[in-house]
Design a protein around this motif. Structure first.
Motif, PDB file in Angstrom:
ATOM      1  N   THR A 100       0.853  -1.178   0.000  1.00  0.00           N
ATOM      2  CA  THR A 100       0.000   0.000   0.000  1.00  0.00           C
ATOM      3  C   THR A 100       0.890   1.228   0.000  1.00  0.00           C
ATOM      4  OG1 THR A 100      -1.918   1.020   1.077  1.00  0.00           O
ATOM      5  CG2 THR A 100      -0.174   0.226   2.520  1.00  0.00           C
ATOM      6  N   GLY A 101       0.333   2.344  -0.408  1.00  0.00           N
ATOM      7  CA  GLY A 101       1.083   3.588  -0.398  1.00  0.00           C
ATOM      8  C   GLY A 101       0.637   4.491  -1.529  1.00  0.00           C
ATOM      9  N   THR A 102       0.501   5.774  -1.232  1.00  0.00           N
ATOM     10  CA  THR A 102       0.243   6.738  -2.293  1.00  0.00           C
ATOM     11  C   THR A 102       1.528   6.939  -3.083  1.00  0.00           C
ATOM     12  OG1 THR A 102       0.874   8.654  -0.957  1.00  0.00           O
ATOM     13  CG2 THR A 102      -1.425   7.931  -0.814  1.00  0.00           C
ATOM     14  N   ILE A 103       1.400   7.532  -4.252  1.00  0.00           N
ATOM     15  CA  ILE A 103       2.599   7.851  -5.035  1.00  0.00           C
ATOM     16  C   ILE A 103       2.348   9.143  -5.786  1.00  0.00           C
ATOM     17  CG2 ILE A 103       1.995   6.668  -7.199  1.00  0.00           C
ATOM     18  CD1 ILE A 103       4.921   5.521  -7.080  1.00  0.00           C
ATOM     19  N   ASP A 104       3.416   9.943  -5.917  1.00  0.00           N
ATOM     20  CA  ASP A 104       3.277  11.134  -6.750  1.00  0.00           C
ATOM     21  C   ASP A 104       4.028  10.907  -8.061  1.00  0.00           C
ATOM     22  OD1 ASP A 104       6.004  11.639  -6.331  1.00  0.00           O
ATOM     23  OD2 ASP A 104       5.652  13.185  -4.820  1.00  0.00           O
ATOM     24  N   ALA A 105       3.916  11.853  -8.956  1.00  0.00           N
ATOM     25  CA  ALA A 105       4.488  11.674 -10.288  1.00  0.00           C
ATOM     26  C   ALA A 105       6.000  11.514 -10.255  1.00  0.00           C
ATOM     27  CB  ALA A 105       4.098  12.853 -11.182  1.00  0.00           C
ATOM     28  N   GLY A 119       7.522   9.761  -7.984  1.00  0.00           N
ATOM     29  CA  GLY A 119       7.836   8.459  -7.403  1.00  0.00           C
ATOM     30  C   GLY A 119       7.909   8.420  -5.893  1.00  0.00           C
ATOM     31  N   ALA A 120       7.624   9.527  -5.211  1.00  0.00           N
ATOM     32  CA  ALA A 120       7.645   9.520  -3.745  1.00  0.00           C
ATOM     33  C   ALA A 120       6.439   8.758  -3.208  1.00  0.00           C
ATOM     34  CB  ALA A 120       7.637  10.944  -3.201  1.00  0.00           C
ATOM     35  N   VAL A 121       6.667   7.903  -2.222  1.00  0.00           N
ATOM     36  CA  VAL A 121       5.617   7.070  -1.632  1.00  0.00           C
ATOM     37  C   VAL A 121       5.155   7.700  -0.324  1.00  0.00           C
ATOM     38  CG1 VAL A 121       5.081   4.798  -0.653  1.00  0.00           C
ATOM     39  CG2 VAL A 121       6.495   4.977  -2.705  1.00  0.00           C
ATOM     40  N   GLY A 122       3.834   7.809  -0.148  1.00  0.00           N
ATOM     41  CA  GLY A 122       3.278   8.444   1.039  1.00  0.00           C
ATOM     42  C   GLY A 122       2.413   7.519   1.864  1.00  0.00           C
ATOM     43  N   ALA A 123       2.150   7.943   3.102  1.00  0.00           N
ATOM     44  CA  ALA A 123       1.369   7.151   4.060  1.00  0.00           C
ATOM     45  C   ALA A 123      -0.100   7.110   3.663  1.00  0.00           C
ATOM     46  CB  ALA A 123       1.519   7.743   5.456  1.00  0.00           C
ATOM     47  N   VAL A 124      -0.802   6.089   4.181  1.00  0.00           N
ATOM     48  CA  VAL A 124      -2.190   5.873   3.774  1.00  0.00           C
ATOM     49  C   VAL A 124      -3.147   5.615   4.936  1.00  0.00           C
ATOM     50  CG1 VAL A 124      -1.645   5.059   1.468  1.00  0.00           C
ATOM     51  CG2 VAL A 124      -1.662   3.438   3.358  1.00  0.00           C
ATOM     52  N   GLY A 125      -2.702   5.011   6.028  1.00  0.00           N
ATOM     53  CA  GLY A 125      -3.594   4.653   7.129  1.00  0.00           C
ATOM     54  C   GLY A 125      -4.196   3.272   6.963  1.00  0.00           C
ATOM     55  N   GLY A 126      -4.639   2.709   8.086  1.00  0.00           N
ATOM     56  CA  GLY A 126      -5.291   1.402   8.064  1.00  0.00           C
ATOM     57  C   GLY A 126      -4.367   0.248   7.741  1.00  0.00           C
ATOM     58  N   ARG A 162      -4.562 -12.980   4.296  1.00  0.00           N
ATOM     59  CA  ARG A 162      -5.751 -13.783   3.959  1.00  0.00           C
ATOM     60  C   ARG A 162      -5.725 -14.207   2.500  1.00  0.00           C
ATOM     61  NH1 ARG A 162     -10.209  -9.797   3.647  1.00  0.00           N
ATOM     62  NH2 ARG A 162      -9.302  -9.611   1.555  1.00  0.00           N
ATOM     63  N   ASP A 163      -5.216 -13.328   1.618  1.00  0.00           N
ATOM     64  CA  ASP A 163      -5.239 -13.596   0.189  1.00  0.00           C
ATOM     65  C   ASP A 163      -3.908 -14.126  -0.346  1.00  0.00           C
ATOM     66  OD1 ASP A 163      -7.855 -12.828   0.261  1.00  0.00           O
ATOM     67  OD2 ASP A 163      -7.559 -10.886  -0.687  1.00  0.00           O
ATOM     68  N   GLY A 164      -3.071 -14.634   0.551  1.00  0.00           N
ATOM     69  CA  GLY A 164      -1.904 -15.395   0.131  1.00  0.00           C
ATOM     70  C   GLY A 164      -0.592 -14.659   0.023  1.00  0.00           C
ATOM     71  N   ALA A 165      -0.526 -13.393   0.407  1.00  0.00           N
ATOM     72  CA  ALA A 165       0.732 -12.647   0.296  1.00  0.00           C
ATOM     73  C   ALA A 165       1.703 -13.054   1.401  1.00  0.00           C
ATOM     74  CB  ALA A 165       0.463 -11.145   0.365  1.00  0.00           C
ATOM     75  N   THR A 166       2.973 -13.081   1.052  1.00  0.00           N
ATOM     76  CA  THR A 166       4.029 -13.376   2.027  1.00  0.00           C
ATOM     77  C   THR A 166       4.949 -12.182   2.241  1.00  0.00           C
ATOM     78  OG1 THR A 166       5.411 -14.296   0.258  1.00  0.00           O
ATOM     79  CG2 THR A 166       4.018 -15.839   1.495  1.00  0.00           C
ATOM     80  N   VAL A 167       4.809 -11.162   1.401  1.00  0.00           N
ATOM     81  CA  VAL A 167       5.625  -9.947   1.484  1.00  0.00           C
ATOM     82  C   VAL A 167       4.689  -8.746   1.436  1.00  0.00           C
ATOM     83  CG1 VAL A 167       7.412  -8.564   0.352  1.00  0.00           C
ATOM     84  CG2 VAL A 167       7.579 -11.070   0.341  1.00  0.00           C
ATOM     85  N   PHE A 168       4.993  -7.746   2.255  1.00  0.00           N
ATOM     86  CA  PHE A 168       4.150  -6.545   2.269  1.00  0.00           C
ATOM     87  C   PHE A 168       5.027  -5.311   2.208  1.00  0.00           C
ATOM     88  CE2 PHE A 168       1.321  -3.262   3.750  1.00  0.00           C
ATOM     89  CZ  PHE A 168       0.073  -3.652   3.280  1.00  0.00           C
ATOM     90  N   LEU A 169       4.773  -4.467   1.205  1.00  0.00           N
ATOM     91  CA  LEU A 169       5.478  -3.196   1.044  1.00  0.00           C
ATOM     92  C   LEU A 169       4.695  -2.102   1.757  1.00  0.00           C
ATOM     93  CD1 LEU A 169       6.266  -3.436  -2.789  1.00  0.00           C
ATOM     94  CD2 LEU A 169       7.753  -4.094  -0.888  1.00  0.00           C
ATOM     95  N   VAL A 170       5.368  -1.360   2.629  1.00  0.00           N
ATOM     96  CA  VAL A 170       4.680  -0.366   3.445  1.00  0.00           C
ATOM     97  C   VAL A 170       5.464   0.945   3.414  1.00  0.00           C
ATOM     98  CG1 VAL A 170       5.903  -1.090   5.556  1.00  0.00           C
ATOM     99  CG2 VAL A 170       3.715   0.086   5.749  1.00  0.00           C
ATOM    100  N   PRO A 171       4.777   2.095   3.374  1.00  0.00           N
ATOM    101  CA  PRO A 171       5.494   3.360   3.513  1.00  0.00           C
ATOM    102  C   PRO A 171       6.301   3.369   4.810  1.00  0.00           C
ATOM    103  CG  PRO A 171       3.236   3.744   2.808  1.00  0.00           C
ATOM    104  CD  PRO A 171       3.325   2.293   3.159  1.00  0.00           C
ATOM    105  N   ARG A 172       7.557   3.775   4.729  1.00  0.00           N
ATOM    106  CA  ARG A 172       8.439   3.658   5.896  1.00  0.00           C
ATOM    107  C   ARG A 172       7.860   4.330   7.132  1.00  0.00           C
ATOM    108  NH1 ARG A 172      13.378   2.299   7.438  1.00  0.00           N
ATOM    109  NH2 ARG A 172      14.075   1.685   5.356  1.00  0.00           N
ATOM    110  N   GLN A 173       7.171   5.457   6.962  1.00  0.00           N
ATOM    111  CA  GLN A 173       6.666   6.171   8.131  1.00  0.00           C
ATOM    112  C   GLN A 173       5.546   5.417   8.844  1.00  0.00           C
ATOM    113  OE1 GLN A 173       6.504   7.122   4.874  1.00  0.00           O
ATOM    114  NE2 GLN A 173       5.164   8.905   4.632  1.00  0.00           N
ATOM    115  N   GLU A 174       5.066   4.329   8.236  1.00  0.00           N
ATOM    116  CA  GLU A 174       4.011   3.544   8.871  1.00  0.00           C
ATOM    117  C   GLU A 174       4.491   2.172   9.338  1.00  0.00           C
ATOM    118  OE1 GLU A 174      -0.212   4.736   7.291  1.00  0.00           O
ATOM    119  OE2 GLU A 174       1.039   4.251   5.553  1.00  0.00           O
TER     120      GLU A 174
END
Length: 259
Positions: free
Chosen positions: A184-189, A191-198, A208-220
């Protein structure tokens, strides 16, 4: 009955009345749950999520899954017992309604706002991905289609999906390494990744849907660790480039950032 006993009875009745009123009164909160995930490298409702023209694309393996949360609607009544129950569950979260629905006073206005945010997110993801690959939007056309999802939080995964379809890891391999990768993560044009919540709910949806790796904005990172499912690897990112580098390192056994 003595005057003291009558006074105690009246006070008890008043306290009970206050407690009942508090329990029944609607409160300005929403209860959120793990939502849907979708593989941006695949199809959604019979249509490819990512369609590219003007450039050669490659077959991919593995999955890149965007994640979401589901929350009680803006018109739903949330009461004290609902909040107490959610506090004791790991698959529910109590959030101020204003943070879930910052714009709009009804379902239609909120849906319109979320759709506009999704469109802006898709445009930014396309520009960020093509910029990462030094390709021009004038030459390469990207169409993104994902039904029943709004907001900006799929931006990072859209951008990674575009890169994987066009270039993979740049050496003939998939960015996913054949894994199911969520994030998860917002992105601007740029390429900067931003926080999202939740994020804690999104990691549960991904697991639940089978993922073993999760990419997260560093600040979260802290939030993501709070309810992280066992066996799920958490990778912090700050930019689209850092996400690509981390996935390459994960495939080759190199150094991968951790929260």
């Amino acid at each position: 009955m003595s005057s003291r006993a009558r006074a105690l009875l009246v006070c008890t009745a008043l306290v009970l009345a206050v407690l009942v009123t508090a329990a029944l009164a609607p409160l300005p909160y929403s209860v959120a749950y793990p939502g849907i995930t979708a593989n941006v490298l695949g199809d959604d409702k019979g249509k490819p999520v990512i369609t590219i023209s003007g450039a050669d694309t490659r077959a991919t393996s593995g999955q890149l899954r965007m994640t979401s949360i589901t929350a009680t609607g803006p018109d739903a009544s949330v009461h004290l017992p609902d909040i107490v129950t959610a506090w004791f569950r790991t698959d529910e979260a109590v959030m101020p309604r204003q943070s879930v629905y910052p714009v709009g006073n009804n379902t239609e206005e909120i849906a319109e706002h979320n759709a506009e945010q999704m469109k802006q997110s898709q445009d930014s993801a396309t520009r960020a991905a093509l910029g990462q690959l030094h390709k021009s939007p004038k030459d390469v056309k990207v169409t993104l289609s994902l039904a029943d999802v709004g907001g900006p939080s799929a931006g990072l995964m859209f951008a990674l999906g575009i890169i994987d379809k066009l270039d993979g890891d740049g050496a003939g391999h998939d960015l996913t390494g054949g894994r199911t990768v969520a994030g998860t993560g917002t992105i601007d044009a740029g390429g900067a990744v931003g926080a999202v919540g939740g994020v804690p709910l999104k990691t549960q949806a991904a697991h639940r849907d089978g993922a073993t790796v999760f990419l997260v904005p560093r600040q979260e990172c802290t939030d993501a660790r709070a309810e992280l499912p066992q066996s799920m690897r958490l990778i912090p990112v700050t930019t689209l480039g850092s996400a690509v580098d981390a996935l390459k390192a994960l495939r080759t056994g190199g150094a991968v950032p951790t929260c």
